[in-house]
Design a protein around this motif. Structure first.
Motif, PDB file in Angstrom:
ATOM      1  N   LEU A 172       0.819  -1.212   0.000  1.00  0.00           N
ATOM      2  CA  LEU A 172       0.000   0.000   0.000  1.00  0.00           C
ATOM      3  C   LEU A 172       0.852   1.261   0.000  1.00  0.00           C
ATOM      4  N   ALA A 173       2.005   1.199   0.631  1.00  0.00           N
ATOM      5  CA  ALA A 173       2.872   2.375   0.732  1.00  0.00           C
ATOM      6  C   ALA A 173       3.753   2.559  -0.493  1.00  0.00           C
ATOM      7  N   ALA A 174       3.779   1.568  -1.381  1.00  0.00           N
ATOM      8  CA  ALA A 174       4.749   1.568  -2.474  1.00  0.00           C
ATOM      9  C   ALA A 174       4.312   2.322  -3.716  1.00  0.00           C
ATOM     10  N   GLY A 175       3.079   2.789  -3.782  1.00  0.00           N
ATOM     11  CA  GLY A 175       2.639   3.462  -5.000  1.00  0.00           C
ATOM     12  C   GLY A 175       1.256   4.052  -4.847  1.00  0.00           C
ATOM     13  N   GLU A 176       0.603   4.323  -5.989  1.00  0.00           N
ATOM     14  CA  GLU A 176      -0.725   4.919  -5.976  1.00  0.00           C
ATOM     15  C   GLU A 176      -1.745   3.972  -5.360  1.00  0.00           C
ATOM     16  N   LYS A 177      -2.855   4.525  -4.972  1.00  0.00           N
ATOM     17  CA  LYS A 177      -3.904   3.716  -4.342  1.00  0.00           C
ATOM     18  C   LYS A 177      -4.356   2.619  -5.309  1.00  0.00           C
ATOM     19  N   PRO A 178      -4.442   1.372  -4.842  1.00  0.00           N
ATOM     20  CA  PRO A 178      -4.851   0.273  -5.733  1.00  0.00           C
ATOM     21  C   PRO A 178      -6.366   0.187  -5.877  1.00  0.00           C
ATOM     22  N   GLN A 202      -3.256   0.334 -16.581  1.00  0.00           N
ATOM     23  CA  GLN A 202      -1.971   0.501 -15.901  1.00  0.00           C
ATOM     24  C   GLN A 202      -2.176   0.951 -14.445  1.00  0.00           C
ATOM     25  N   LYS A 203      -3.041   0.191 -13.743  1.00  0.00           N
ATOM     26  CA  LYS A 203      -3.347   0.482 -12.356  1.00  0.00           C
ATOM     27  C   LYS A 203      -2.882  -0.653 -11.446  1.00  0.00           C
ATOM     28  N   ARG A 204      -2.565  -0.296 -10.220  1.00  0.00           N
ATOM     29  CA  ARG A 204      -2.242  -1.310  -9.217  1.00  0.00           C
ATOM     30  C   ARG A 204      -3.529  -1.911  -8.675  1.00  0.00           C
ATOM     31  N   ALA A 205      -3.437  -3.138  -8.165  1.00  0.00           N
ATOM     32  CA  ALA A 205      -4.648  -3.810  -7.692  1.00  0.00           C
ATOM     33  C   ALA A 205      -4.329  -4.750  -6.546  1.00  0.00           C
ATOM     34  N   LEU A 206      -5.382  -4.977  -5.729  1.00  0.00           N
ATOM     35  CA  LEU A 206      -5.350  -5.959  -4.659  1.00  0.00           C
ATOM     36  C   LEU A 206      -6.440  -6.978  -4.961  1.00  0.00           C
ATOM     37  N   PHE A 207      -6.067  -8.259  -5.113  1.00  0.00           N
ATOM     38  CA  PHE A 207      -7.014  -9.336  -5.389  1.00  0.00           C
ATOM     39  C   PHE A 207      -7.256 -10.109  -4.095  1.00  0.00           C
ATOM     40  N   VAL A 208      -8.494 -10.117  -3.621  1.00  0.00           N
ATOM     41  CA  VAL A 208      -8.834 -10.754  -2.352  1.00  0.00           C
ATOM     42  C   VAL A 208      -9.725 -11.961  -2.614  1.00  0.00           C
ATOM     43  N   THR A 209      -9.252 -13.154  -2.232  1.00  0.00           N
ATOM     44  CA  THR A 209     -10.025 -14.381  -2.401  1.00  0.00           C
ATOM     45  C   THR A 209      -9.488 -15.464  -1.483  1.00  0.00           C
ATOM     46  N   ARG A 210     -10.385 -16.255  -0.918  1.00  0.00           N
ATOM     47  CA  ARG A 210      -9.967 -17.369  -0.058  1.00  0.00           C
ATOM     48  C   ARG A 210      -9.367 -18.503  -0.859  1.00  0.00           C
ATOM     49  N   LEU A 229      -9.641  -0.347   2.728  1.00  0.00           N
ATOM     50  CA  LEU A 229     -10.419   0.410   1.744  1.00  0.00           C
ATOM     51  C   LEU A 229     -10.145   1.915   1.756  1.00  0.00           C
ATOM     52  N   PRO A 230      -9.896   2.538   2.923  1.00  0.00           N
ATOM     53  CA  PRO A 230      -9.578   3.969   2.887  1.00  0.00           C
ATOM     54  C   PRO A 230      -8.316   4.281   2.083  1.00  0.00           C
ATOM     55  N   GLN A 231      -7.510   3.266   1.807  1.00  0.00           N
ATOM     56  CA  GLN A 231      -6.284   3.451   1.036  1.00  0.00           C
ATOM     57  C   GLN A 231      -6.431   2.940  -0.391  1.00  0.00           C
ATOM     58  N   SER A 232      -7.678   2.806  -0.862  1.00  0.00           N
ATOM     59  CA  SER A 232      -7.934   2.295  -2.207  1.00  0.00           C
ATOM     60  C   SER A 232      -8.536   3.377  -3.094  1.00  0.00           C
ATOM     61  N   ALA A 233      -8.544   3.114  -4.403  1.00  0.00           N
ATOM     62  CA  ALA A 233      -9.083   4.065  -5.378  1.00  0.00           C
ATOM     63  C   ALA A 233     -10.519   3.722  -5.749  1.00  0.00           C
ATOM     64  N   VAL A 234     -10.795   2.432  -5.971  1.00  0.00           N
ATOM     65  CA  VAL A 234     -12.131   1.939  -6.333  1.00  0.00           C
ATOM     66  C   VAL A 234     -12.270   0.554  -5.729  1.00  0.00           C
ATOM     67  N   PHE A 235     -13.492   0.184  -5.394  1.00  0.00           N
ATOM     68  CA  PHE A 235     -13.788  -1.121  -4.804  1.00  0.00           C
ATOM     69  C   PHE A 235     -14.693  -1.890  -5.759  1.00  0.00           C
ATOM     70  N   VAL A 236     -14.218  -3.051  -6.233  1.00  0.00           N
ATOM     71  CA  VAL A 236     -14.972  -3.886  -7.174  1.00  0.00           C
ATOM     72  C   VAL A 236     -15.335  -5.187  -6.478  1.00  0.00           C
ATOM     73  N   HIS A 237     -16.646  -5.509  -6.441  1.00  0.00           N
ATOM     74  CA  HIS A 237     -17.045  -6.687  -5.674  1.00  0.00           C
ATOM     75  C   HIS A 237     -18.381  -7.237  -6.167  1.00  0.00           C
ATOM     76  N   HIS A 238     -18.895  -8.213  -5.416  1.00  0.00           N
ATOM     77  CA  HIS A 238     -20.089  -8.972  -5.806  1.00  0.00           C
ATOM     78  C   HIS A 238     -21.399  -8.336  -5.356  1.00  0.00           C
ATOM     79  N   GLY A 239     -21.328  -7.398  -4.444  1.00  0.00           N
ATOM     80  CA  GLY A 239     -22.546  -6.728  -3.996  1.00  0.00           C
ATOM     81  C   GLY A 239     -23.147  -7.273  -2.731  1.00  0.00           C
ATOM     82  N   GLY A 240     -22.410  -8.077  -1.969  1.00  0.00           N
ATOM     83  CA  GLY A 240     -22.900  -8.493  -0.663  1.00  0.00           C
ATOM     84  C   GLY A 240     -23.084  -7.271   0.227  1.00  0.00           C
ATOM     85  N   ILE A 241     -24.081  -7.299   1.100  1.00  0.00           N
ATOM     86  CA  ILE A 241     -24.427  -6.104   1.868  1.00  0.00           C
ATOM     87  C   ILE A 241     -23.305  -5.692   2.817  1.00  0.00           C
TER      88      ILE A 241
END
Length: 416
Positions: free
Chosen positions: A248-254, A281-289, A314-326
């Protein structure tokens, strides 16, 4: 003090709000026992609950391994069939403790924990039904968007909508026969409609989503208490790893991508995500079990993790992409970031529709979740100020939280 039973049913997103309720009630001095699927036993104990683990982990794993669980209609059918089959499983530990020093004085459960409602009817233990999402509160005045295109139903005359909401429902079709058998064993008259007669307890209904997200409607049942989003994600128990902190500290918000905690069929989701962030050309965090559903040889600009408390990242992210769980959606609100939802089934389409109505994000169907469409949506969310402004407005509303003593007092007033 009272002995209170919590009976969540479902995946982590369904369990975490009950951990939040359990923490609240324990602080008030109550004894709290969680009756929950065995795969959540360790999590519940770490949160300080007494736990009665249920079932076999293999059964749960088999359920989420079935790709139909994420399909429209088929997924709903599977959930209600499993809920019906679980009626006795939830009921038996309650019955075993009745008349002992460990008997329960109050139960909190979703409407799909049918064993809890049967315990109310057969043993007289008060029950509060806890609803996590507006889609549960079926209303002719604000019809939930459970299928693509259903948003247009709200343009129909009210009399027609009132007729539509009373059509046969999944609970009565797929769960009622098994619930009726459990009722017969205890000489309890089964409900005429499992949904309309048993979804909202006469002792109280707690909706843990705020009024600005879903307004109360004239045809909601009596005894409803509406409250703030729980926002429980185990942030206390699971701090960020050093690797993630460095990333998270290494570049732009993922951009953060997750298909949901229980989704083990997300290979295409992550392939599209990879293509989109590569194109932009964006950084990303992939979250999955299930890390083996990620594309191989990910570049250093993409970090894969099995789990992360979203409130910390999330406060250190640019956009949040997900499935829509509440629960996932509400964490995005709390962080004030624009969101992109790929809604698959269950309450997800309705949550996506409400997000877009607030102007804080966009929604796509699984079919339209393609590299071109996702890249275009991300460009809009990153570059059009209206989305960020709406997201910050939702953040302000989400973080304006009420004194929890008011909620605790309302719950305590239902104790027998």
């Amino acid at each position: 003090m009272a002995h209170i039973a919590l009976l969540p049913f479902g995946s982590a997103g369904d369990v975490f709000p009950f951990l939040w309720l359990g923490r609240l009630l324990k602080k008030r001095g109550h004894r709290v026992t969680m009756i929950v699927a065995c795969i959540f036993e360790e999590v519940a104990r770490k949160a300080g609950m007494e736990v009665i683990p249920l079932g076999d982990a293999k059964v749960f794993e088999q359920l989420i391994a079935d790709p139909r669980i994420w399909k429209l209609y088929e997924g709903t059918k599977m959930v209600f069939e499993f809920a019906g089959q679980s009626t006795e499983t939830f009921l038996e530990p309650i019955e075993q403790r009745q008349g002992t020093a460990d008997a329960f004085d109050l139960m909190l459960a979703p409407c799909t924990a049918f064993g809890a409602r049967l315990a109310r009817e057969s043993l007289g233990i008060p029950l509060i039904n806890v609803h996590l999402q507006p889609a549960i509160m079926i209303s002719a005045h604000d019809m939930p968007v459970l299928l693509p295109g259903m948003q247009h139903f709200n343009k129909l005359p009210l009399w027609l909508r009132q007729w539509l909401v009373k059509l046969p429902n999944p609970a009565d079709r797929f769960a009622a026969p098994m619930v009726a058998k459990a009722c017969a064993k205890r000489d309890v008259k089964p409900p005429k409609s499992l949904w309309w007669d048993w979804a909202h307890s006469p002792d109280g209904t707690l909706c843990v989503f705020p009024e600005w997200f879903a307004k109360p409607q004239p045809d909601w049942p009596e005894g409803v208490k509406q409250w703030d989003f729980p926002l429980e994600d185990l942030a206390t128990e699971q701090p960020l790893s050093e690797e993630l902190r460095r990333f998270l500290a290494a570049g732009e918000k993922p951009i953060i991508f997750t298909p949901g905690s229980a989704n083990v069929h997300a290979k295409r989701f992550f392939e599209v995500a990879y293509a989109a962030v590569t194109r932009l050309q964006k950084r990303a965090l992939f979250v999955t079990r299930k890390l083996d559903q990620l594309p191989p040889n990910l570049p250093n600009s993409i970090l894969p993790v099995e789990y992360v408390p979203f409130s910390n990242v999330l406060p250190q992210s640019a956009v949040f992409v997900h499935h829509g769980g509440i629960g996932t959606l509400s964490q995005g609100f709390a962080a004030g970031v624009p969101q992109l939802i790929m809604a698959m089934a269950h309450d997800q389409p309705d949550n996506a529709w409400r997000l877009t109505g607030l102007g804080a994000g966009l929604g796509l169907t699984p079919r339209s979740f393609t590299p071109d469409r996702v890249s275009s949506a991300l460009e809009r969310l990153l570059n059009e100020p209206a989305f960020s402004e709406a997201a910050r407005a939702c953040q302000k509303l989400t973080l304006a939280r009420r004194d929890q003593a008011g909620l605790a007092g309302w719950i305590e007033s239902r104790v027998s």
